[in-house]
Write a protein that holds these residues in place. Structure first.
Motif, PDB file in Angstrom:
ATOM      1  N   GLN A   1       0.839  -1.191   0.000  1.00 54.17           N
ATOM      2  CA  GLN A   1       0.000   0.000   0.000  1.00 54.17           C
ATOM      3  C   GLN A   1       0.874   1.240   0.000  1.00 54.17           C
ATOM      4  O   GLN A   1       2.071   1.172   0.288  1.00 54.17           O
TER       5      GLN A   1
ATOM      6  N   SER B   1      -5.200   5.573   2.374  1.00 48.52           N
ATOM      7  CA  SER B   1      -4.232   4.498   2.162  1.00 48.52           C
ATOM      8  C   SER B   1      -4.807   3.558   1.126  1.00 48.52           C
ATOM      9  O   SER B   1      -6.015   3.340   1.096  1.00 48.52           O
ATOM     10  N   GLY B   2      -3.933   3.004   0.301  1.00 46.34           N
ATOM     11  CA  GLY B   2      -4.389   2.056  -0.704  1.00 46.34           C
ATOM     12  C   GLY B   2      -3.361   1.870  -1.797  1.00 46.34           C
ATOM     13  O   GLY B   2      -2.196   2.248  -1.655  1.00 46.34           O
ATOM     14  N   ARG B   3      -3.796   1.308  -2.899  1.00 46.33           N
ATOM     15  CA  ARG B   3      -2.936   1.123  -4.059  1.00 46.33           C
ATOM     16  C   ARG B   3      -2.769   2.460  -4.770  1.00 46.33           C
ATOM     17  O   ARG B   3      -3.617   3.346  -4.660  1.00 46.33           O
TER      18      ARG B   3
END
Length: 176
Positions: A89, A131-133
């Motif tokens: 992430q 938050s993440g890809r």
């Protein structure tokens, strides 16, 4: 044989010494490889740091680079992994004018749909965290860009491998 260029996550477990970052970046520079993202932090082992570096290269290049890193005195171990072999992430923050939060109903929908989180709100601005890809973060950035972003910052990749790395056992054996 033409090898496929794809993203590799390189993890380097090191002692925390001055000048190491320069030597690490020099290894990429000599090979004219661009670093897509670089994060460094404490690892799961006390007094051992971990660099997480993302580069677009061939597997042969990844192998050579990892061997080159392990020649550095402070480097304990280096690994490379494909995206499929890791869970990863990134994190980001957006600073946006507060008026928009109350005057543009679409903003609240964007925040909710993207699973972003409001970190702080004051008279002048509010701050969002996500938050993440990378593609999720870029999508949110495009959606918010329409309204105007005062500031934006994104972290480098953080990742763990799906398979056990066994670095902890290796180090405890090494220290005995």
């Amino acid at each position: 044989m033409n090898e496929e260029i794809k993203p590799y996550t390189i993890s380097i477990y090191t002692e925390n010494n001055i000048g190491l970052l320069n030597r690490i970046s020099a290894i990429f520079q000599r090979r004219t490889i661009n670093i897509e993202s670089l994060t460094t932090s404490q690892s799961e082992i006390e007094n051992v740091n971990r660099f997480v570096i993302v580069v677009n290269i061939t597997e042969a290049q990844a192998e050579k680079i990892v061997k080159q890193f392990e020649k550095q005195i402070e480097v304990i171990r280096a690994y490379y992994h494909t995206d499929e072999e890791t869970i990863y992430q990134e994190s980001c923050m957006f600073k946006i004018k507060s008026d928009l939060l109350f005057e543009e109903p679409q903003i609240q929908n964007i925040i909710k749909e993207s699973n972003a989180r409001i970190v702080t709100v004051n008279k002048e601005f509010f701050v969002l965290e996500k938050s993440g890809r990378r593609n999720e973060i870029e999508s949110l950035r495009r959606d918010l860009n329409i309204f105007g972003i005062m500031q934006f910052v994104r972290s480098g990749r953080i990742s763990v491998t799906k398979e056990e790395m066994k670095i902890t056992e290796m180090l405890s054996a090494f220290n005995n």
